[in-house]
Write a protein that holds these residues in place. Structure first.
Motif, PDB file in Angstrom:
ATOM      1  N   MET A   1      -0.886   0.161  12.623  1.00 26.43           N
ATOM      2  CA  MET A   1      -0.833   1.292  11.729  1.00 26.43           C
ATOM      3  C   MET A   1       0.609   1.755  11.601  1.00 26.43           C
ATOM      4  O   MET A   1       1.349   1.776  12.574  1.00 26.43           O
ATOM      5  N   ALA A   2       1.006   2.119  10.406  1.00 30.44           N
ATOM      6  CA  ALA A   2       2.357   2.608  10.162  1.00 30.44           C
ATOM      7  C   ALA A   2       2.515   3.986  10.804  1.00 30.44           C
ATOM      8  O   ALA A   2       1.541   4.667  11.119  1.00 30.44           O
ATOM      9  N   THR A   3       3.759   4.406  10.966  1.00 24.70           N
ATOM     10  CA  THR A   3       4.029   5.678  11.639  1.00 24.70           C
ATOM     11  C   THR A   3       3.545   6.890  10.862  1.00 24.70           C
ATOM     12  O   THR A   3       3.337   7.936  11.441  1.00 24.70           O
ATOM     13  N   ASN A   4       3.323   6.802   9.585  1.00 25.39           N
ATOM     14  CA  ASN A   4       2.869   7.929   8.778  1.00 25.39           C
ATOM     15  C   ASN A   4       1.350   8.075   8.777  1.00 25.39           C
ATOM     16  O   ASN A   4       0.802   8.854   8.004  1.00 25.39           O
ATOM     17  N   GLY A   5       0.662   7.341   9.628  1.00 22.85           N
ATOM     18  CA  GLY A   5      -0.792   7.421   9.696  1.00 22.85           C
ATOM     19  C   GLY A   5      -1.520   6.569   8.669  1.00 22.85           C
ATOM     20  O   GLY A   5      -2.741   6.569   8.613  1.00 22.85           O
ATOM     21  N   LYS A   6      -0.776   5.872   7.830  1.00 19.84           N
ATOM     22  CA  LYS A   6      -1.377   5.005   6.822  1.00 19.84           C
ATOM     23  C   LYS A   6      -1.211   3.548   7.253  1.00 19.84           C
ATOM     24  O   LYS A   6      -0.237   3.204   7.914  1.00 19.84           O
ATOM     25  N   PRO A   7      -2.139   2.694   6.841  1.00 20.88           N
ATOM     26  CA  PRO A   7      -1.990   1.271   7.190  1.00 20.88           C
ATOM     27  C   PRO A   7      -0.675   0.706   6.658  1.00 20.88           C
ATOM     28  O   PRO A   7      -0.188   1.131   5.605  1.00 20.88           O
ATOM     29  N   ASP A   8      -0.114  -0.226   7.370  1.00 24.01           N
ATOM     30  CA  ASP A   8       1.121  -0.884   6.977  1.00 24.01           C
ATOM     31  C   ASP A   8       0.937  -1.551   5.615  1.00 24.01           C
ATOM     32  O   ASP A   8      -0.040  -2.259   5.386  1.00 24.01           O
ATOM     33  N   PHE A   9       1.879  -1.332   4.707  1.00 27.41           N
ATOM     34  CA  PHE A   9       1.787  -1.840   3.345  1.00 27.41           C
ATOM     35  C   PHE A   9       1.693  -3.372   3.314  1.00 27.41           C
ATOM     36  O   PHE A   9       0.884  -3.937   2.590  1.00 27.41           O
ATOM     37  N   GLY A  10       2.527  -4.030   4.108  1.00 30.01           N
ATOM     38  CA  GLY A  10       2.505  -5.494   4.136  1.00 30.01           C
ATOM     39  C   GLY A  10       1.176  -6.041   4.611  1.00 30.01           C
ATOM     40  O   GLY A  10       0.677  -7.047   4.077  1.00 30.01           O
ATOM     41  N   ILE A  11       0.577  -5.384   5.590  1.00 29.10           N
ATOM     42  CA  ILE A  11      -0.728  -5.826   6.085  1.00 29.10           C
ATOM     43  C   ILE A  11      -1.787  -5.625   5.004  1.00 29.10           C
ATOM     44  O   ILE A  11      -2.664  -6.472   4.805  1.00 29.10           O
ATOM     45  N   LEU A  12      -1.707  -4.499   4.273  1.00 30.53           N
ATOM     46  CA  LEU A  12      -2.651  -4.288   3.168  1.00 30.53           C
ATOM     47  C   LEU A  12      -2.525  -5.386   2.110  1.00 30.53           C
ATOM     48  O   LEU A  12      -3.531  -5.870   1.588  1.00 30.53           O
ATOM     49  N   LEU A  13      -1.284  -5.780   1.795  1.00 37.22           N
ATOM     50  CA  LEU A  13      -1.091  -6.866   0.831  1.00 37.22           C
ATOM     51  C   LEU A  13      -1.735  -8.153   1.336  1.00 37.22           C
ATOM     52  O   LEU A  13      -2.414  -8.858   0.584  1.00 37.22           O
ATOM     53  N   LEU A  14      -1.515  -8.450   2.600  1.00 40.33           N
ATOM     54  CA  LEU A  14      -2.096  -9.655   3.197  1.00 40.33           C
ATOM     55  C   LEU A  14      -3.620  -9.602   3.166  1.00 40.33           C
ATOM     56  O   LEU A  14      -4.274 -10.568   2.760  1.00 40.33           O
ATOM     57  N   LEU A  15      -4.191  -8.477   3.567  1.00 38.89           N
ATOM     58  CA  LEU A  15      -5.647  -8.347   3.584  1.00 38.89           C
ATOM     59  C   LEU A  15      -6.229  -8.423   2.172  1.00 38.89           C
ATOM     60  O   LEU A  15      -7.279  -9.033   1.957  1.00 38.89           O
ATOM     61  N   ALA A  16      -5.548  -7.806   1.205  1.00 37.38           N
ATOM     62  CA  ALA A  16      -6.015  -7.870  -0.184  1.00 37.38           C
ATOM     63  C   ALA A  16      -6.002  -9.308  -0.681  1.00 37.38           C
ATOM     64  O   ALA A  16      -6.949  -9.761  -1.340  1.00 37.38           O
ATOM     65  N   ASP A  17      -4.938 -10.039  -0.366  1.00 41.16           N
ATOM     66  CA  ASP A  17      -4.855 -11.445  -0.770  1.00 41.16           C
ATOM     67  C   ASP A  17      -5.969 -12.261  -0.116  1.00 41.16           C
ATOM     68  O   ASP A  17      -6.624 -13.069  -0.785  1.00 41.16           O
ATOM     69  N   GLN A  18      -6.194 -12.045   1.164  1.00 45.75           N
ATOM     70  CA  GLN A  18      -7.243 -12.792   1.857  1.00 45.75           C
ATOM     71  C   GLN A  18      -8.619 -12.516   1.258  1.00 45.75           C
ATOM     72  O   GLN A  18      -9.425 -13.432   1.092  1.00 45.75           O
ATOM     73  N   GLU A  19      -8.886 -11.255   0.909  1.00 45.56           N
ATOM     74  CA  GLU A  19     -10.178 -10.913   0.307  1.00 45.56           C
ATOM     75  C   GLU A  19     -10.301 -11.533  -1.080  1.00 45.56           C
ATOM     76  O   GLU A  19     -11.350 -12.051  -1.452  1.00 45.56           O
ATOM     77  N   PHE A  20      -9.216 -11.487  -1.849  1.00 46.87           N
ATOM     78  CA  PHE A  20      -9.227 -12.098  -3.179  1.00 46.87           C
ATOM     79  C   PHE A  20      -9.551 -13.588  -3.063  1.00 46.87           C
ATOM     80  O   PHE A  20     -10.414 -14.101  -3.780  1.00 46.87           O
TER      81      PHE A  20
END
Length: 154
Positions: A1-20
């Motif tokens: 998790m990123a320091t601002n309490g939100k998921p890390d942007f790069g990990i979200l991109l990776l997860l979105a790509d994997q789901e796609f």
């Protein structure tokens, strides 16, 4: 998790790509293309844009000619690719999509279009246009204007 309490942007991109990719594979498998390999989509798009040699494919994939040759042999065995004589060079053989390869590419393109339509229904045109603009900027002008990649985009 990123320091601002939100998921890390790069990990979200990776997860979105994997789901796609997971949804793409499931949709194309339902249409009889359940034997797709990791590089198949890129090869299908490349050859769908224009026939090329194994050397040309290797260059676009940024792998060795031997690696590209192995991918092509596997895709030939599965009926997606065929080699034909190059009409301009009697020594060369060009890689072409077979009718099965053309059908697989059409199925993938249809999925891409329906996926975006679904996102537009769920999130609205403005949101999807914004995501598209961000992804285009992230990819960079050198990627989005490169003739090799540009041919794959449409």
């Amino acid at each position: 998790m990123a320091t601002n309490g939100k998921p890390d942007f790069g990990i979200l991109l990776l997860l979105a790509d994997q789901e796609f990719v997971r949804e793409l594979r499931a949709a194309t498998a339902e249409q009889g293309f359940d034997d797709q390999g990791r590089s198949d989509g890129f090869v299908l798009r490349t050859l769908g844009a224009a026939p090329t040699t194994i050397s040309g494919l290797a260059e676009r994939l940024e792998i060795s000619k031997q690696g590209a040759g192995q991918i092509v042999e596997d895709m030939e065995r599965r009926g997606y690719v065929e080699r034909r004589p190059d009409p301009t060079d009697g020594r060369a053989r060009l890689l072409h999509l077979s009718s099965r390869g053309e059908a697989a590419l059409a199925a993938a393109r249809k999925f891409h279009q329906s996926y975006e339509r679904r996102l537009r229904r769920e999130h609205g045109d403005e949101a999807i246009d914004a995501v598209r603009a961000v992804l285009t900027a992230m990819a960079g002008e050198s990627q989005t204007t490169d003739p090799h990649f540009r041919a794959l985009m449409f």
